[in-house]
Write a protein that holds these residues in place. Structure first.
Motif, PDB file in Angstrom:
ATOM      1  N   ASP A 182       2.627   6.335   7.531  1.00  0.00           N
ATOM      2  CA  ASP A 182       2.228   5.473   6.707  1.00  0.00           C
ATOM      3  C   ASP A 182       3.287   4.844   7.675  1.00  0.00           C
ATOM      4  O   ASP A 182       3.194   3.475   7.457  1.00  0.00           O
ATOM      5  CB  ASP A 182       1.874   5.315   5.587  1.00  0.00           C
ATOM      6  CG  ASP A 182       0.468   5.660   4.499  1.00  0.00           C
ATOM      7  OD1 ASP A 182      -0.591   6.273   5.814  1.00  0.00           O
ATOM      8  OD2 ASP A 182       0.259   5.576   3.668  1.00  0.00           O
ATOM      9  N   SER A 183       4.650   5.091   7.454  1.00  0.00           N
ATOM     10  CA  SER A 183       5.620   4.823   7.741  1.00  0.00           C
ATOM     11  C   SER A 183       5.795   4.521   8.680  1.00  0.00           C
ATOM     12  O   SER A 183       5.957   3.155   9.831  1.00  0.00           O
ATOM     13  CB  SER A 183       7.678   5.182   6.752  1.00  0.00           C
ATOM     14  OG  SER A 183       6.772   5.198   5.371  1.00  0.00           O
ATOM     15  N   TYR A 184       5.389   5.012   9.068  1.00  0.00           N
ATOM     16  CA  TYR A 184       5.550   5.700  11.068  1.00  0.00           C
ATOM     17  C   TYR A 184       4.070   3.694  11.695  1.00  0.00           C
ATOM     18  O   TYR A 184       4.498   3.649  12.289  1.00  0.00           O
ATOM     19  CB  TYR A 184       5.579   6.509  11.764  1.00  0.00           C
ATOM     20  CG  TYR A 184       5.880   7.720  11.518  1.00  0.00           C
ATOM     21  CD1 TYR A 184       7.920   7.821  11.371  1.00  0.00           C
ATOM     22  CD2 TYR A 184       5.955   9.005  11.725  1.00  0.00           C
ATOM     23  CE1 TYR A 184       8.276   8.106  11.552  1.00  0.00           C
ATOM     24  CE2 TYR A 184       6.849   9.862  11.025  1.00  0.00           C
ATOM     25  CZ  TYR A 184       7.870   9.519  10.758  1.00  0.00           C
ATOM     26  OH  TYR A 184       9.446  10.729  10.989  1.00  0.00           O
ATOM     27  N   ALA A 185       3.057   4.040  10.862  1.00  0.00           N
ATOM     28  CA  ALA A 185       2.066   3.354  11.388  1.00  0.00           C
ATOM     29  C   ALA A 185       3.026   1.911  11.042  1.00  0.00           C
ATOM     30  O   ALA A 185       2.385   1.489  11.401  1.00  0.00           O
ATOM     31  CB  ALA A 185       0.556   3.406  10.486  1.00  0.00           C
ATOM     32  N   SER A 186       3.668   1.929   9.853  1.00  0.00           N
ATOM     33  CA  SER A 186       4.066   0.298   9.603  1.00  0.00           C
ATOM     34  C   SER A 186       5.085  -0.264  11.044  1.00  0.00           C
ATOM     35  O   SER A 186       5.604  -0.746  11.397  1.00  0.00           O
ATOM     36  CB  SER A 186       4.688   0.003   8.281  1.00  0.00           C
ATOM     37  OG  SER A 186       5.683  -0.860   7.883  1.00  0.00           O
ATOM     38  N   TYR A 187       5.968   0.735  10.823  1.00  0.00           N
ATOM     39  CA  TYR A 187       7.019   0.256  12.026  1.00  0.00           C
ATOM     40  C   TYR A 187       6.043   0.088  13.609  1.00  0.00           C
ATOM     41  O   TYR A 187       7.203  -0.920  13.757  1.00  0.00           O
ATOM     42  CB  TYR A 187       7.643   2.189  12.188  1.00  0.00           C
ATOM     43  CG  TYR A 187       9.095   2.217  11.246  1.00  0.00           C
ATOM     44  CD1 TYR A 187       8.906   1.079  10.247  1.00  0.00           C
ATOM     45  CD2 TYR A 187       8.924   3.819  11.291  1.00  0.00           C
ATOM     46  CE1 TYR A 187       9.508   1.803   8.791  1.00  0.00           C
ATOM     47  CE2 TYR A 187       9.398   4.241  10.248  1.00  0.00           C
ATOM     48  CZ  TYR A 187       9.850   3.568   9.178  1.00  0.00           C
ATOM     49  OH  TYR A 187      10.724   3.526   7.820  1.00  0.00           O
TER      50      TYR A 187
ATOM     51  N   LYS B  33     -11.883   6.307   0.334  1.00  0.00           N
ATOM     52  CA  LYS B  33     -12.097   4.797   0.951  1.00  0.00           C
ATOM     53  C   LYS B  33     -10.962   5.493   1.693  1.00  0.00           C
ATOM     54  O   LYS B  33     -10.882   5.209   3.340  1.00  0.00           O
ATOM     55  CB  LYS B  33     -11.953   4.224   1.147  1.00  0.00           C
ATOM     56  CG  LYS B  33     -12.436   2.756   1.401  1.00  0.00           C
ATOM     57  CD  LYS B  33     -12.192   1.284   1.043  1.00  0.00           C
ATOM     58  CE  LYS B  33     -12.284   0.456   2.079  1.00  0.00           C
ATOM     59  NZ  LYS B  33     -12.798  -0.625   0.824  1.00  0.00           N
ATOM     60  N   TYR B  34      -9.834   5.301   1.208  1.00  0.00           N
ATOM     61  CA  TYR B  34      -8.565   5.836   1.853  1.00  0.00           C
ATOM     62  C   TYR B  34      -8.027   7.228   1.626  1.00  0.00           C
ATOM     63  O   TYR B  34      -7.890   7.372   0.064  1.00  0.00           O
ATOM     64  CB  TYR B  34      -7.795   4.966   1.073  1.00  0.00           C
ATOM     65  CG  TYR B  34      -7.826   3.513   0.944  1.00  0.00           C
ATOM     66  CD1 TYR B  34      -7.904   2.457   2.073  1.00  0.00           C
ATOM     67  CD2 TYR B  34      -8.971   2.784  -0.148  1.00  0.00           C
ATOM     68  CE1 TYR B  34      -8.248   1.011   2.188  1.00  0.00           C
ATOM     69  CE2 TYR B  34      -8.494   1.172  -0.022  1.00  0.00           C
ATOM     70  CZ  TYR B  34      -8.477   1.204   1.343  1.00  0.00           C
ATOM     71  OH  TYR B  34      -9.101  -0.648   0.756  1.00  0.00           O
ATOM     72  N   ILE B  35      -7.586   7.810   2.754  1.00  0.00           N
ATOM     73  CA  ILE B  35      -7.665   9.248   2.486  1.00  0.00           C
ATOM     74  C   ILE B  35      -5.964   9.362   2.017  1.00  0.00           C
ATOM     75  O   ILE B  35      -5.585  10.285   0.822  1.00  0.00           O
ATOM     76  CB  ILE B  35      -7.207   9.746   3.959  1.00  0.00           C
ATOM     77  CG1 ILE B  35      -8.259   9.705   4.439  1.00  0.00           C
ATOM     78  CG2 ILE B  35      -6.492  10.934   4.002  1.00  0.00           C
ATOM     79  CD1 ILE B  35      -8.054   9.748   6.150  1.00  0.00           C
ATOM     80  N   GLY B  36      -4.762   8.507   2.290  1.00  0.00           N
ATOM     81  CA  GLY B  36      -3.933   8.243   1.881  1.00  0.00           C
ATOM     82  C   GLY B  36      -3.399   7.904  -0.190  1.00  0.00           C
ATOM     83  O   GLY B  36      -2.861   8.381  -0.710  1.00  0.00           O
ATOM     84  N   THR B  37      -4.486   8.131  -0.692  1.00  0.00           N
ATOM     85  CA  THR B  37      -4.606   8.128  -2.555  1.00  0.00           C
ATOM     86  C   THR B  37      -4.347   8.808  -2.871  1.00  0.00           C
ATOM     87  O   THR B  37      -3.787   8.682  -3.676  1.00  0.00           O
ATOM     88  CB  THR B  37      -6.068   7.531  -2.369  1.00  0.00           C
ATOM     89  OG1 THR B  37      -5.916   6.430  -1.892  1.00  0.00           O
ATOM     90  CG2 THR B  37      -5.733   7.266  -4.192  1.00  0.00           C
ATOM     91  N   GLY B  38      -5.061  10.159  -2.331  1.00  0.00           N
ATOM     92  CA  GLY B  38      -4.442  11.388  -2.868  1.00  0.00           C
ATOM     93  C   GLY B  38      -5.163  11.659  -4.256  1.00  0.00           C
ATOM     94  O   GLY B  38      -6.306  10.620  -4.745  1.00  0.00           O
TER      95      GLY B  38
END
Length: 85
Positions: free
Chosen positions: A38-43, A17-22
């Motif tokens: 993820d950080s850039y998306a949050s900014y 479901k979540y690509i960044g989970t690893g």
């Protein structure tokens, strides 16, 4: 034994479901790329944080900062920036 199987199935569902989970085969480059994106998306997604980033970097307007962050999300992290000729 059933608990281990259920836990493994839940972990696999999260990874799908979540690509960044690893997962076990995730490389260091993929892991750090996901964290940076993820950080850039949050900014970009939080206007007060974007305003702070704009002020801290000395950009002239938030929209320019937003575009720069979006471009960083597209380009692989660690890849050299494209030169303007």
């Amino acid at each position: 034994m059933a608990d281990k199987l259920r836990t493994a199935q839940q972990l696999e569902a999260l990874q799908n479901k979540y690509i960044g989970t690893g997962h076990a085969d995730t490389t260091k480059f993929e892991w750090t790329s996901n964290i940076a994106r993820d950080s850039y998306a949050s900014y970009v997604g939080h206007p007060p944080l974007l305003a702070y980033m704009t002020l801290a970097t000395g950009e002239s307007c938030r929209e320019e900062m937003r575009v720069k962050l979006l471009e960083k999300m597209v380009r692989p992290v660690g890849a050299p920036p494209e030169t303007q000729d």
